[in-house]
Design a protein around this motif. Structure first.
Motif, PDB file in Angstrom:
ATOM      1  N   ARG A   1       1.889   5.954  -8.817  1.00 16.69           N
ATOM      2  CA  ARG A   1       1.183   5.192  -7.778  1.00 16.69           C
ATOM      3  C   ARG A   1       1.530   5.704  -6.375  1.00 16.69           C
ATOM      4  NH1 ARG A   1      -0.778  -0.248  -6.816  1.00 16.69           N
ATOM      5  NH2 ARG A   1      -1.037  -0.440  -4.578  1.00 16.69           N
ATOM      6  N   TYR A   2       2.819   5.934  -6.142  1.00 16.94           N
ATOM      7  CA  TYR A   2       3.256   6.305  -4.796  1.00 16.94           C
ATOM      8  C   TYR A   2       3.514   7.805  -4.636  1.00 16.94           C
ATOM      9  CZ  TYR A   2       3.736   1.305  -3.960  1.00 16.94           C
ATOM     10  OH  TYR A   2       3.480  -0.045  -3.817  1.00 16.94           O
TER      11      TYR A   2
ATOM     12  N   GLU B   1       0.824  -1.214   0.000  1.00 14.41           N
ATOM     13  CA  GLU B   1       0.000   0.000   0.000  1.00 14.41           C
ATOM     14  C   GLU B   1       0.854   1.259   0.000  1.00 14.41           C
ATOM     15  OE1 GLU B   1      -3.513   2.118   2.699  1.00 14.41           O
ATOM     16  OE2 GLU B   1      -2.933   0.027   3.082  1.00 14.41           O
ATOM     17  N   ARG B   2       1.980   1.225   0.728  1.00 13.12           N
ATOM     18  CA  ARG B   2       2.821   2.410   0.838  1.00 13.12           C
ATOM     19  C   ARG B   2       4.277   2.057   0.546  1.00 13.12           C
ATOM     20  NH1 ARG B   2      -0.655   2.641   5.178  1.00 13.12           N
ATOM     21  NH2 ARG B   2      -2.048   4.464   5.257  1.00 13.12           N
ATOM     22  N   ALA B   3       4.968   3.006  -0.067  1.00 11.87           N
ATOM     23  CA  ALA B   3       6.408   2.919  -0.272  1.00 11.87           C
ATOM     24  C   ALA B   3       6.909   4.322  -0.594  1.00 11.87           C
ATOM     25  CB  ALA B   3       6.759   1.957  -1.396  1.00 11.87           C
ATOM     26  N   THR B   4       8.079   4.662  -0.102  1.00 12.05           N
ATOM     27  CA  THR B   4       8.614   6.007  -0.342  1.00 12.05           C
ATOM     28  C   THR B   4       9.933   5.986  -1.110  1.00 12.05           C
ATOM     29  OG1 THR B   4       9.701   5.989   1.825  1.00 12.05           O
ATOM     30  CG2 THR B   4       7.509   6.973   1.704  1.00 12.05           C
TER      31      THR B   4
END
Length: 266
Positions: free
Chosen positions: A74-75, A52-55
């Motif tokens: 997307r992110y 769901e999340r990534a930086t």
């Protein structure tokens, strides 16, 4: 310039193979997007698994940047697109200039700091690396604790129809030898990953032999016949053998897809 903490290529590294792969994929860069329908379709198997999340995100073997740009969107970040082939990176910059940070580098010695990435996405790239253990060790190095690598690669049985059509009793066709699912699993485990692995046969169809071969050459994949140059008779025989495999949808090309989800313990 080497980033502190990066791995140095081993003394036994096959530099001639590196140059060959880089050249083949650079030559294929401008046609890649139009001929990589199979590669894009298989990439969806990875897309479904994204966290769901990534930086801090890397697209390893980014080619002309399709997935890098999608990951950036997307992110809402600027994902890193890394590729061995300068031609591919030139095409990526042309198509997706502001949707990625583009780096030329080798999967065995990425110009990236250790323990920094949250996510590595790699669609059909590492099968061209002959030091599989080295690739997984390097992935483990660049991922932060708790990070994840999502990878598509290819297993034996890929391009079986192409091999059958072009093989000749005194001139067998050759494609790159792909590692088995067991070999891939053991190498990833040796590197220290927790692993989920899926193997699936993906079959794609083309109208004729020319389209089949264009789809392979257009993505940089090389099929070596060995010996002297092919004659018209050789091509006619290959076409006849391939036509015997025709299905209602067209001439089949099968890829044995291995999808890996590699998690680095926190």
């Amino acid at each position: 310039m080497q980033v502190k903490g990066t791995r140095v290529l081993p003394a036994h590294y096959d530099h001639a193979w590196r140059r060959r792969v880089s050249h083949a994929f650079s030559r294929a860069a401008t046609a890649y997007a139009s001929r990589a329908q199979a590669q894009h379709a298989m990439g969806l198997a990875l897309w479904q698994r994204l966290p769901e999340r990534a930086t801090r995100v890397l697209d390893l073997g980014c080619g002309p940047g399709h997935w890098t740009a999608r990951l950036s969107d997307r992110y809402r970040i600027q994902a890193i697109g890394l590729d061995l082939a300068p031609g591919m990176l030139g095409e990526a910059r042309r198509r997706h200039a502001g949707q990625g940070r583009w780096l030329c580098g080798d999967a065995l010695a990425m110009p990236l700091a250790s323990r920094r990435l949250d996510l590595v996405f790699s669609n059909l790239a590492i099968q061209w690396c002959r030091d599989l253990q080295g690739v997984f060790d390097e992935l483990h190095r660049v991922l932060a604790p708790g990070g994840c690598a999502l990878i598509n690669t290819l297993a034996p049985g890929t391009l079986a129809e192409v091999i059958q059509a072009w093989s000749h009793p005194d001139r067998p066709v050759a494609v790159e030898r792909f590692a088995s699912a067991r070999q891939v699993y053991l190498a990833a485990r040796q590197a220290g990953f927790e692993i989920r692995l899926e193997q699936a046969a993906e079959c794609f169809f083309y109208p004729d032999l020319s389209a089949v071969m264009a789809s392979i050459k257009g993505i940089g994949a090389q099929v070596s016949h060995g010996g002297p140059a092919l004659t018209r008779r050789d091509v006619a025989h290959a076409r006849k053998r391939y036509e015997a495999l025709r299905q209602p949808a067209g001439l089949p090309v099968t890829y044995q897809r291995l999808t890996l989800e590699l998690n680095k313990p926190g």
